[in-house]
Design an enzyme around this catalytic site. Structure first.
Site, short mmCIF file in Angstrom:
data_model
loop_
_atom_site.label_atom_id
_atom_site.label_comp_id
_atom_site.label_asym_id
_atom_site.label_seq_id
_atom_site.Cartn_x
_atom_site.Cartn_y
_atom_site.Cartn_z
N CYS A 91 0.78 -1.39 0.13
CA CYS A 91 0.06 0.04 0.02
C CYS A 91 0.81 1.44 -0.05
O CYS A 91 1.54 1.51 -1.11
CB CYS A 91 -0.92 0.06 1.23
N HIS A 181 -3.92 -5.33 0.36
CA HIS A 181 -3.22 -5.69 1.53
C HIS A 181 -3.34 -7.20 1.61
O HIS A 181 -4.08 -7.64 2.32
CB HIS A 181 -4.13 -5.04 2.84
N GLU A 183 -1.50 -8.66 3.75
CA GLU A 183 -1.08 -9.02 4.93
C GLU A 183 -2.42 -9.01 6.00
O GLU A 183 -2.37 -9.37 7.33
CB GLU A 183 -0.33 -7.96 5.55
#
Length: 236
Positions: A91, A181, A183
């Site tokens: 990001c 994202h 993660e």
């Protein structure tokens, strides 16, 4: 045997390394967190580390007046590019990688992109060490109002979407930028929806529109993005 070390730059306490961090620790690699809320200073060089992860945040990549540590992060990224230390920008981290390497970042041209959304790999992704042979449909959590407008000259486009053409790219042999994202978990989406509820509604989203799809698809998301994280860790 010397234990590998990965440096993680955390811009904000609620934007942690998540699933990627889990996979780093599972591989027996030391994870060193730095950033304004960690109490540990951000180094300007990648010396002593075998990989670097730069996470997301609410600033832009050059908002130095809002975030005085950003110049040091850009120095770190530049050093990583020169030394070819494996680097993963997520990001804001991806946007910073693009800027450091000569690209441009600006407001998202189709408005803020928030929530679980579809991704499409480019032809070049078929030979990419991280993104090759991923399943379709491919989805990930989005949460950004800025985007990479122009990729750096020496980069390869790897992934796109209807709302954002530059979802993933590689700069040189060992640096990746991912706008999405990988993660994040459903718990991440819930925490962000709670902390950013006003901005979320202003952008036309309700919290449940973001949280519910993440909960429903968490197992598949974890499986796919764990594999990608493991591939990057394998390069380390």
């Amino acid at each position: 045997m010397t234990v590998k070390r990965i440096l993680v730059v955390e811009h904000e306490a609620n934007a942690g390394v998540g699933l990627v961090g889990e996979r780093i620790l599972a591989a027996g690699i030391d994870l060193v967190r730095v950033g304004p809320d960690t109490g540990a200073p951000i180094p300007g060089r990648a010396d002593g580390f075998d990989g670097v992860v730069v996470l997301g945040g609410t600033t832009g990549p050059t908002d130095d007046e809002r975030a005085a540590w950003l110049p040091r992060v850009r120095e770190l990224i530049a050093d990583g590019l020169q030394s070819e230390v494996p680097l993963l920008g997520i990001c804001l981290g991806a946007q910073m990688l693009a800027v450091v390497a000569g690209g441009t970042v600006g407001r998202a041209r189709r408005g803020a992109e928030i929530g679980l959304s579809g991704l499409e790999l480019t032809d070049s992704a078929a030979a990419d060490p991280l993104l090759h042979d991923l399943p379709s449909p491919l989805r990930a959590l989005q949460w950004h109002s800025l985007e990479v407008h122009d990729l750096p000259a020496n980069s390869v486009s790897l992934c796109t979407s209807d709302r954002c053409p530059n979802q993933a790219f590689r700069v040189g042999p060992a640096a990746w930028g991912l706008q999405f994202h990988l993660e994040a978990s459903a718990a991440t989406a819930e925490a962000w929806a709670e902390s950013d509820s006003d901005d979320l509604r202003a952008a036309g989203y309700l919290p449940e529109h973001v949280i519910d799809p993440m909960r429903e698809n968490e197992d598949d998301l974890r499986r796919v993005w764990s594999e990608v994280a493991d591939r990057w860790i394998g390069l380390v």
